[in-house]
Design a protein around this motif. Sequence first.
Motif: not given
Length: 619
Positions: A593-612
Amino acid sequence: MSTQAEAQVPEPKSQVQELDTVVIRFVGDSGDGMQLTGTQFADTTAIAGNDLATLPDYPAEIRAPAGTLPGVSGYQISFSSRDIHTPGDQPGVLVAMNPAALKTNILDLEDGGILIVDTDAFTAQNLTKAGYKSHPLKDGSLAGYRLFELPLTSMTLRAVGDTTLGAKAATRCKNFFALGLVFWLYERPVDYTEQWIKEKFKGNEEVARANRAALLAGYNYAETTEIFTTHYRVRKAHLAPGTYRKITGNEATALGCVAASVLSGRPLFYGSYPITPASDILHELSRLKNFPVRTFQAEDEISAIGAAIGASYGGALGLTGTSGPGVALKSEAIGLAVMTELPLVVIDVQRGGPSTGLPTKTEQADLFQAVFGRNSECPVAVVAPATPAECFTMALEAFRIAVRYMTPVLYLSDGYLANGAEPWRIPALSELPEISVHFHTDASTFQPYRRDPKTLARPWAIPGTIGLEHRIGGLEKEDVTGNVSYDPLNHEKMVRLRAEKIARIAEDIPDIEVHGRDSGKVLVLGWGSTHGSITSAVEEMQSRGAEVSAAHLRYLNPFPRNLGEVLAKFDKVLIPELNLGQLRFMIRAHFLVDAVGLNKVQGKPFKISEIVRKIEEML
């Protein structure tokens, strides 16, 4: 004496405004007691009946230089009258105890948010340490917020003036003054914290008296002055009936392991070497020795897992816990547990890496290490809780799988889950899974590697059982007899049997569930601590009518049986991860499956707005 004139003086009346959800962040120097302040606010909020989620954020250094940017410690809490999944993207209230705390956090405060600062800490020296070129309280840069400039330190010193504490010790009480003030703002009672102070400092009466005085002074200051014209009410959340308590992920993990011990009727042995952010599990378990729990602080990671394997060999529930660098050190011993086919649970509370990395910050970058990180073909089961409360159920599940399949199980938590807290409904005994342990005792039928035809598990034969003596160790074993074997074909057979045993676990775990419609334009697939942000983002998009659903993996090896079928029903698959795409790599490899990534490595969790935003891009 009361007079008529006094009775006619109108008391200041503050307005009460009802809010659905509130996000507060307490920030200060790492010696200002911000973690304690946030924890007390969270405990009191749980008692008040709100749903809540927390995000402690503190420096790795035990004591960074006071007043500097690296020394800032913070605690964010979101609480609500409805079900919430995250500590919130942006605080609406920021309590900043010094210039460094203000500088590192002010950009997160929402426009028009409440900003409370301790003006006593805004000295020229502290402004210089924080790198301010101009005075932020005077240069107009904070005009977009509701700024409350309060001399918290000096008011605290006056409040505790009748105690015998010196100035330094008395100043430390200012966090309780700030807590009392915020308690009043959000209609929180003070009695729980008063009782906590009494018990915590029962051996030091003056410290207890000073902290209580500061707490009440802060509360009364907010109530009796007109500086706050409004205070806020958040009604109780409508939660499922039951008995609740506030719980962190590490607390839930420890309780889940103890519950596994009680349910299985076997003692729990925990071998561990202290490491952030896993150390609290050792602390929690060491307090629970009234249960059949034994804790062992080893001299290093290798000794810790070696002792846990030995305990398992002896018939106990063997458990070891660590963080990413510790798993690297334990990898050879995990291979030993795979070869000896003994039940073992290895907890990995992930943090930023590699090496020492970011010890107090969260990350999800140990997935490859958990699934692949050993020499040769060395399969283990991998599970991952999605919320702090779920750490309890997944710890139980890890042991259920370990003893049923006679295999090591990697349990992937992370710093965000471990330190975060939320309400937890204490389950009834009838809701807990059965964990059955069967020791082989019949010498006439015993073969050390004769396998259960369904699970492929070998028998668990504890030492000292007459007639069940057998070889143990890392050398390859002959199928059925367990004799040491160098036969090439036997080796390949055993490698395939060990792999098949792990693969068959898929028949014994629940299907992955879809949150929303079971088909559509975008499926957001996650694992571990991204659950809250993903769920909130997807619910927001669903409320706009978007064809978006979510699915969350608790089982990373093997995957649930229906995962491929679920993925195939969506046009696109988005995988947000706090790494560079490890689950995406595995999904592509397994299902093409050609899945798309949203990746973050800042030591912080995702914000809801980033995923939206990412979902909006993909629609």
